[in-house]
Structures are given as structure tokens and as C-alpha cells.
Scaffold this motif. Sequence first.
Motif, PDB file in Angstrom:
ATOM      1  N   ASN A  59     -17.577   6.700 -43.482  1.00 48.45           N
ATOM      2  CA  ASN A  59     -18.420   7.541 -42.637  1.00 48.45           C
ATOM      3  C   ASN A  59     -17.899   8.972 -42.586  1.00 48.45           C
ATOM      4  OD1 ASN A  59     -20.638   6.044 -41.791  1.00 48.45           O
ATOM      5  ND2 ASN A  59     -19.476   5.006 -40.182  1.00 48.45           N
ATOM      6  N   GLU A  60     -16.577   9.113 -42.561  1.00 45.01           N
ATOM      7  CA  GLU A  60     -16.014  10.464 -42.549  1.00 45.01           C
ATOM      8  C   GLU A  60     -16.411  11.235 -43.807  1.00 45.01           C
ATOM      9  OE1 GLU A  60     -11.834  10.220 -42.028  1.00 45.01           O
ATOM     10  OE2 GLU A  60     -11.953   9.311 -40.027  1.00 45.01           O
ATOM     11  N   GLN A  61     -16.600  10.494 -44.881  1.00 43.87           N
ATOM     12  CA  GLN A  61     -16.951  11.152 -46.143  1.00 43.87           C
ATOM     13  C   GLN A  61     -18.454  11.340 -46.307  1.00 43.87           C
ATOM     14  OE1 GLN A  61     -15.285   9.171 -49.536  1.00 43.87           O
ATOM     15  NE2 GLN A  61     -16.259  10.537 -51.019  1.00 43.87           N
ATOM     16  N   TYR A  62     -19.250  10.358 -45.845  1.00 42.67           N
ATOM     17  CA  TYR A  62     -20.671  10.382 -46.166  1.00 42.67           C
ATOM     18  C   TYR A  62     -21.601  10.582 -44.968  1.00 42.67           C
ATOM     19  CZ  TYR A  62     -19.245   8.583 -50.730  1.00 42.67           C
ATOM     20  OH  TYR A  62     -18.662   8.437 -51.959  1.00 42.67           O
ATOM     21  N   SER A  63     -21.197  10.172 -43.785  1.00 48.16           N
ATOM     22  CA  SER A  63     -22.101  10.234 -42.635  1.00 48.16           C
ATOM     23  C   SER A  63     -22.543  11.665 -42.359  1.00 48.16           C
ATOM     24  CB  SER A  63     -21.400   9.661 -41.399  1.00 48.16           C
ATOM     25  OG  SER A  63     -22.162   9.921 -40.240  1.00 48.16           O
ATOM     26  N   THR A  64     -23.779  11.801 -41.890  1.00 46.32           N
ATOM     27  CA  THR A  64     -24.306  13.148 -41.585  1.00 46.32           C
ATOM     28  C   THR A  64     -24.381  13.412 -40.086  1.00 46.32           C
ATOM     29  OG1 THR A  64     -26.608  12.375 -41.648  1.00 46.32           O
ATOM     30  CG2 THR A  64     -25.658  13.188 -43.714  1.00 46.32           C
ATOM     31  N   PHE A  65     -24.006  12.477 -39.265  1.00 45.49           N
ATOM     32  CA  PHE A  65     -23.984  12.719 -37.819  1.00 45.49           C
ATOM     33  C   PHE A  65     -23.014  13.848 -37.503  1.00 45.49           C
ATOM     34  CE2 PHE A  65     -25.656   8.389 -36.447  1.00 45.49           C
ATOM     35  CZ  PHE A  65     -26.784   8.931 -35.881  1.00 45.49           C
ATOM     36  N   LEU A  66     -23.452  14.747 -36.608  1.00 45.83           N
ATOM     37  CA  LEU A  66     -22.601  15.803 -36.064  1.00 45.83           C
ATOM     38  C   LEU A  66     -22.022  16.709 -37.151  1.00 45.83           C
ATOM     39  CD1 LEU A  66     -20.721  13.694 -33.371  1.00 45.83           C
ATOM     40  CD2 LEU A  66     -22.828  15.018 -33.108  1.00 45.83           C
ATOM     41  N   ARG A  67     -22.775  16.903 -38.228  1.00 48.42           N
ATOM     42  CA  ARG A  67     -22.303  17.781 -39.295  1.00 48.42           C
ATOM     43  C   ARG A  67     -23.299  18.924 -39.522  1.00 48.42           C
ATOM     44  NH1 ARG A  67     -19.565  14.353 -44.201  1.00 48.42           N
ATOM     45  NH2 ARG A  67     -18.077  13.200 -42.934  1.00 48.42           N
ATOM     46  N   PRO A  68     -22.820  20.134 -39.669  1.00 47.91           N
ATOM     47  CA  PRO A  68     -23.720  21.238 -40.053  1.00 47.91           C
ATOM     48  C   PRO A  68     -24.277  20.979 -41.448  1.00 47.91           C
ATOM     49  CG  PRO A  68     -21.595  22.062 -39.262  1.00 47.91           C
ATOM     50  CD  PRO A  68     -21.440  20.589 -39.487  1.00 47.91           C
ATOM     51  N   ARG A  69     -25.458  21.499 -41.705  1.00 48.96           N
ATOM     52  CA  ARG A  69     -26.093  21.321 -43.006  1.00 48.96           C
ATOM     53  C   ARG A  69     -26.482  22.681 -43.574  1.00 48.96           C
ATOM     54  NH1 ARG A  69     -27.523  17.495 -39.505  1.00 48.96           N
ATOM     55  NH2 ARG A  69     -27.831  15.334 -40.173  1.00 48.96           N
ATOM     56  N   THR A  70     -26.454  22.790 -44.855  1.00 46.74           N
ATOM     57  CA  THR A  70     -27.058  23.968 -45.497  1.00 46.74           C
ATOM     58  C   THR A  70     -28.517  23.633 -45.784  1.00 46.74           C
ATOM     59  OG1 THR A  70     -26.344  23.185 -47.666  1.00 46.74           O
ATOM     60  CG2 THR A  70     -24.884  24.716 -46.501  1.00 46.74           C
ATOM     61  N   PHE A  71     -29.392  24.623 -45.571  1.00 44.06           N
ATOM     62  CA  PHE A  71     -30.838  24.400 -45.696  1.00 44.06           C
ATOM     63  C   PHE A  71     -31.479  25.612 -46.342  1.00 44.06           C
ATOM     64  CE2 PHE A  71     -35.088  24.937 -43.731  1.00 44.06           C
ATOM     65  CZ  PHE A  71     -35.688  23.788 -44.223  1.00 44.06           C
ATOM     66  N   GLN A  72     -32.363  25.350 -47.281  1.00 45.35           N
ATOM     67  CA  GLN A  72     -33.079  26.431 -47.945  1.00 45.35           C
ATOM     68  C   GLN A  72     -34.344  26.751 -47.145  1.00 45.35           C
ATOM     69  OE1 GLN A  72     -31.626  27.855 -50.623  1.00 45.35           O
ATOM     70  NE2 GLN A  72     -33.181  29.472 -50.536  1.00 45.35           N
ATOM     71  N   SER A  73     -34.259  27.814 -46.367  1.00 43.14           N
ATOM     72  CA  SER A  73     -35.373  28.155 -45.480  1.00 43.14           C
ATOM     73  C   SER A  73     -36.449  28.932 -46.233  1.00 43.14           C
ATOM     74  CB  SER A  73     -34.863  28.980 -44.302  1.00 43.14           C
ATOM     75  OG  SER A  73     -34.474  30.269 -44.732  1.00 43.14           O
ATOM     76  N   THR A  74     -37.607  29.032 -45.579  1.00 38.27           N
ATOM     77  CA  THR A  74     -38.747  29.714 -46.200  1.00 38.27           C
ATOM     78  C   THR A  74     -38.557  31.223 -46.253  1.00 38.27           C
ATOM     79  OG1 THR A  74     -40.190  27.955 -45.370  1.00 38.27           O
ATOM     80  CG2 THR A  74     -41.259  29.992 -46.103  1.00 38.27           C
ATOM     81  N   LEU A  75     -38.058  31.794 -45.161  1.00 38.35           N
ATOM     82  CA  LEU A  75     -37.996  33.252 -45.074  1.00 38.35           C
ATOM     83  C   LEU A  75     -36.574  33.805 -45.143  1.00 38.35           C
ATOM     84  CD1 LEU A  75     -40.628  33.790 -42.211  1.00 38.35           C
ATOM     85  CD2 LEU A  75     -40.984  33.912 -44.688  1.00 38.35           C
TER      86      LEU A  75
ATOM     87  N   GLY B   9     -33.824  32.299 -46.817  1.00 40.47           N
ATOM     88  CA  GLY B   9     -32.966  31.753 -47.871  1.00 40.47           C
ATOM     89  C   GLY B   9     -32.085  30.631 -47.319  1.00 40.47           C
ATOM     90  N   GLU B  10     -30.880  30.502 -47.885  1.00 37.43           N
ATOM     91  CA  GLU B  10     -29.997  29.412 -47.444  1.00 37.43           C
ATOM     92  C   GLU B  10     -29.401  29.735 -46.085  1.00 37.43           C
ATOM     93  OE1 GLU B  10     -27.393  26.957 -50.203  1.00 37.43           O
ATOM     94  OE2 GLU B  10     -25.889  28.169 -49.151  1.00 37.43           O
ATOM     95  N   VAL B  11     -29.570  28.821 -45.150  1.00 32.83           N
ATOM     96  CA  VAL B  11     -29.034  28.986 -43.801  1.00 32.83           C
ATOM     97  C   VAL B  11     -28.214  27.750 -43.451  1.00 32.83           C
ATOM     98  CG1 VAL B  11     -30.928  30.458 -43.039  1.00 32.83           C
ATOM     99  CG2 VAL B  11     -31.100  27.969 -42.750  1.00 32.83           C
ATOM    100  N   THR B  12     -27.387  27.886 -42.431  1.00 29.03           N
ATOM    101  CA  THR B  12     -26.616  26.759 -41.905  1.00 29.03           C
ATOM    102  C   THR B  12     -27.310  26.221 -40.676  1.00 29.03           C
ATOM    103  OG1 THR B  12     -24.521  27.617 -42.733  1.00 29.03           O
ATOM    104  CG2 THR B  12     -24.409  26.000 -40.965  1.00 29.03           C
ATOM    105  N   VAL B  13     -27.589  24.940 -40.657  1.00 33.53           N
ATOM    106  CA  VAL B  13     -28.264  24.295 -39.532  1.00 33.53           C
ATOM    107  C   VAL B  13     -27.223  23.484 -38.764  1.00 33.53           C
ATOM    108  CG1 VAL B  13     -30.088  22.719 -38.820  1.00 33.53           C
ATOM    109  CG2 VAL B  13     -30.405  24.176 -40.839  1.00 33.53           C
ATOM    110  N   GLU B  14     -27.153  23.726 -37.466  1.00 38.23           N
ATOM    111  CA  GLU B  14     -26.184  23.017 -36.624  1.00 38.23           C
ATOM    112  C   GLU B  14     -26.557  21.549 -36.475  1.00 38.23           C
ATOM    113  OE1 GLU B  14     -23.366  24.341 -35.501  1.00 38.23           O
ATOM    114  OE2 GLU B  14     -23.977  26.096 -36.690  1.00 38.23           O
ATOM    115  N   PRO B  15     -25.591  20.704 -36.111  1.00 41.65           N
ATOM    116  CA  PRO B  15     -25.899  19.279 -35.915  1.00 41.65           C
ATOM    117  C   PRO B  15     -26.901  19.073 -34.785  1.00 41.65           C
ATOM    118  CG  PRO B  15     -23.532  19.646 -35.999  1.00 41.65           C
ATOM    119  CD  PRO B  15     -24.160  20.991 -35.889  1.00 41.65           C
ATOM    120  N   GLY B  16     -27.683  18.028 -34.924  1.00 40.06           N
ATOM    121  CA  GLY B  16     -28.620  17.642 -33.867  1.00 40.06           C
ATOM    122  C   GLY B  16     -28.700  16.130 -33.825  1.00 40.06           C
ATOM    123  N   THR B  17     -29.864  15.605 -33.451  1.00 42.78           N
ATOM    124  CA  THR B  17     -30.018  14.144 -33.392  1.00 42.78           C
ATOM    125  C   THR B  17     -30.310  13.538 -34.746  1.00 42.78           C
ATOM    126  OG1 THR B  17     -32.365  14.398 -32.866  1.00 42.78           O
ATOM    127  CG2 THR B  17     -30.826  14.182 -31.007  1.00 42.78           C
TER     128      THR B  17
END
Length: 458
Positions: A263-279, A281-289
Motif C-alpha cells: 500500500n505504501e508503494q501503490y495505494s493512492t489514498f492521501l497522496r497528491p496527484r499530478t493532473f493534466q488540466s484543461t487550462l 496544464g499539469e497541476v498538482t491535486v491535493e488528496p481527497g476522498t
Amino acid sequence: MKKTLITVGSLLLVILVAYGAGIGYYAEKFQANTEFATVDVSNLTLPEAQAKVEEVLLNKEITLTENGQEVGSIGLAELNPTFNTEEALTVTYNSQDPNQWLGNFFQSDEFNADLMSNVEIDQENLNQKLSELGLSNDQRQAPENAQINYSQAEGYTVSEAKDGNQLDIEALRQLILDGIQAGEEKIEINQAFLKPEVTSDDEVIGQYMEQIEQAKDTQITLQIQGEEVVIPAEKIESWIYFDANNQMVFDEAMIQEYVGELNEQYSTFLRPRTFQSTLQGEVTVEPGTLGWSIDREAEAAQIAEDLYSGQDVKRETAVVGTGYNSEGSDIGNTYVEIDIANQTMFIYKDGEQVFQTPVVTGQVGTDTIPGAYAIWDKQENAELRGYNPRTERDYVQPVDYWMPFDDTGQGIHDANWQSSFGGTTYQISGSLGCINTPPEAMATVFELVEVGTPVVVF
């Protein structure tokens, strides 16, 4: 001639008288050259022979050595013996024919009787004597059985059995008695050392090691979002132990720890994500549900079951949470994008933008909380209830459509009270954190977006 005959006759008469006297003599005595268990009982009556045998036995003494060093000696007289030799001597005595007494002067009779079978010793006396000689096990090293050991560095290995110097007291007693019987002068007591009960060659050791090797060789391949993870043999080995019934068991608590490592290696809970936004470009998205992890208890139980079956297996892991898919992204290509800086909501399906609308997000002080979420419900004609920290009053607000996406009350809904959407409206009449959507657009949003769809807020 006549004189000669008289002389021969007289001689024969003397011989006959002497022979008859010998028969009378040996009718009550053992014959000449008679040995009873190495004791010379020649010319002795039965009581005399018994007394001599017992005397010889009482004088028997044996020296005890340990690894060549003398540790003491024990005499039979010290063991308070009781003799039952009369019966054996009587049998020997009755086996001799007094009429044959003369022949025994020219040959010997040896009766190899088991004297010690006719001697009883006081076991307490023997124990006490052994104790006096320091031949107890109090300060002696017990033998060690061969064992199966585990270390992280070497895994499971077999330690060889080790000899000790503890004594098998019953064997030592017998050794002493046999030595006395055999007329031995010394006995090496290491012949009575206790031996290990289990050696490395024992079948049971081989069976355990075979089970361990079979378990280690079981290949379990876990598929985790498009990647394959083969559980290492050394991990499997570390989970093995044998219970009180000597049955091989896999430690599920340790397997859960391993799942936690995954889980420490693969789980996505409570981890920031990189996201390719529309306007932007690449942004960092904070953890959520939004996010998933491997279900530690369920997966550990399944791994244990796979190991017990002993069959190679390849399968997806058991997961909990939202957003898991085998393509490796928990956002995927169908999602709702909410760009706070640009006050715009985009809807994507299968990688294509299908809808766009301006929105109003939270006002400063009641900001919309960025994060990756997922729609968890859809309601029509709903009433939103809560507390407004700006007015410090509870509120009830009816809406036509309500789509919550987090666990704090944030969601997407129509807002007919807003005079405008987009731009800087949120700075002066922003929401309490929800995504206020134009009423005419909300019906389309409600139709396009399904429960479980990721919502990316940044």
C-alpha cells in the motif's frame, strides 16, 4: 603267584573302598574343579558354596571413569545386596553325579551362571552412591535435539543435534550391574549419556523442511493497477511457523504487514496527484476522498489461502476505496474537472470534453477545499441543510439537483440565487464550499455525471 594275586586283590579292595568313600564325600559336596560363575566351589557343601559366592560378590568393586578420568568406584557391598543364589547353586549341585567324582579330577566343570540375576540391590543406595560421586544431572548439559531454525539472513535451516553429558540414570545402573557381573574393573560412564531424540537425519525434520520448500516455491503474482508483483520466496518463508500440533501455519498478521508495504508503494489514498488540466496544464491535486488501497485483512487472508493450497496463482488484489482500475490511474479519462482559478467546470467522458460551464466556488473563509473526490450520490429536489459561519445561522436551501462528492458537505448543485457565474463572483458572493452551477447547466451535469465519477478540484 599266590602272593601276587593277594596283593592285587588288596589293591583293588583299597581302590573300591576309596572310590566308595569319594562317592559318599561328593554326595554332599561339589566335585573337584567346579566353578560357578567364575567362583571356585570345589569340595564345598551347598551352604559353603553359597557363602563363598556371596563373599566373592560382596568383594566385587568397579571403577567409574568419564572420558578416561576416574570419578570414583562402587563396591557391591555398598549397595546393600540381597542374594538369591541358593536355587541356582542347587541346580548346579544336582547336575553333578557323585558316581563321576573321580573324572572331575582330570577335567573341570564351569557353570556360567548369571549371578546378578540372583542378586537384588537397593536402588536407593545406588542412587545415593551415584549422587555422592557427583553423578547427578544437576550441573550437566542436556543433549540438544536437531531443530529447524529461522533467521532473516539465512531463512529456515536445520541445526545439528548436540550431545550433552547428562546421564540416563537407569542405563547407568544397568551398566554398573552388567560390569560387576562381567567382572570388569572399569566402566566408562559416557556409554550412559542421554542421546538426542531427534537428529538432522530424522524423517520428521525432512518432512518439515520439505513443507517449507514447497511453500517457498509457491508463486503468487498480484496484479496491481496494471503491474505484476510476485511475492518473494523469502517473504513467504518469514511467514511460516509450526503450531502446537506441528502443523505449518502462515502468520496472517505478518502477511498484513507485507500488504501494508504494498500500500505504501501503490495505494493512492492521501497522496497528491499530478493532473493534466484543461487550462493550466499539469497541476498538482491535493488528496481527497478519491483513492484506493489494498484491503489488508481480505488480501492477507487470500494470500494465506493461496499458500495453503500450494498452487501458483495470478490475480487482482482485493481493494477498498474508489478510483481503482487496471490502467494505473484512479482518475481515469472520465471525470469532472473544477478549476477554481478559472471558475470553470469541465466534464470529460472517455478522454473527450463533453461539457463546460462557469461556476461559483467557495468565498474566502468558506473556501472550496481542493482535492480529488468522487460523486457518491445523486438527488433531485433536495434540501441542503447546514450552518453558515458568515451569517452565524443555520440554513435550509432547496435545490433541484444535488451531487455530493466529499465527506464534509461539498457537492455540485444548482444555485438560482446567484446573479452571475464565473469571473470574480466567488470573491463577493461565493458559496460555503459547494460548486454553485447555473440552473440551466445543472440539468445537463446531472444527466452526464454518474455516481462514482471522479471530481478533480484544484
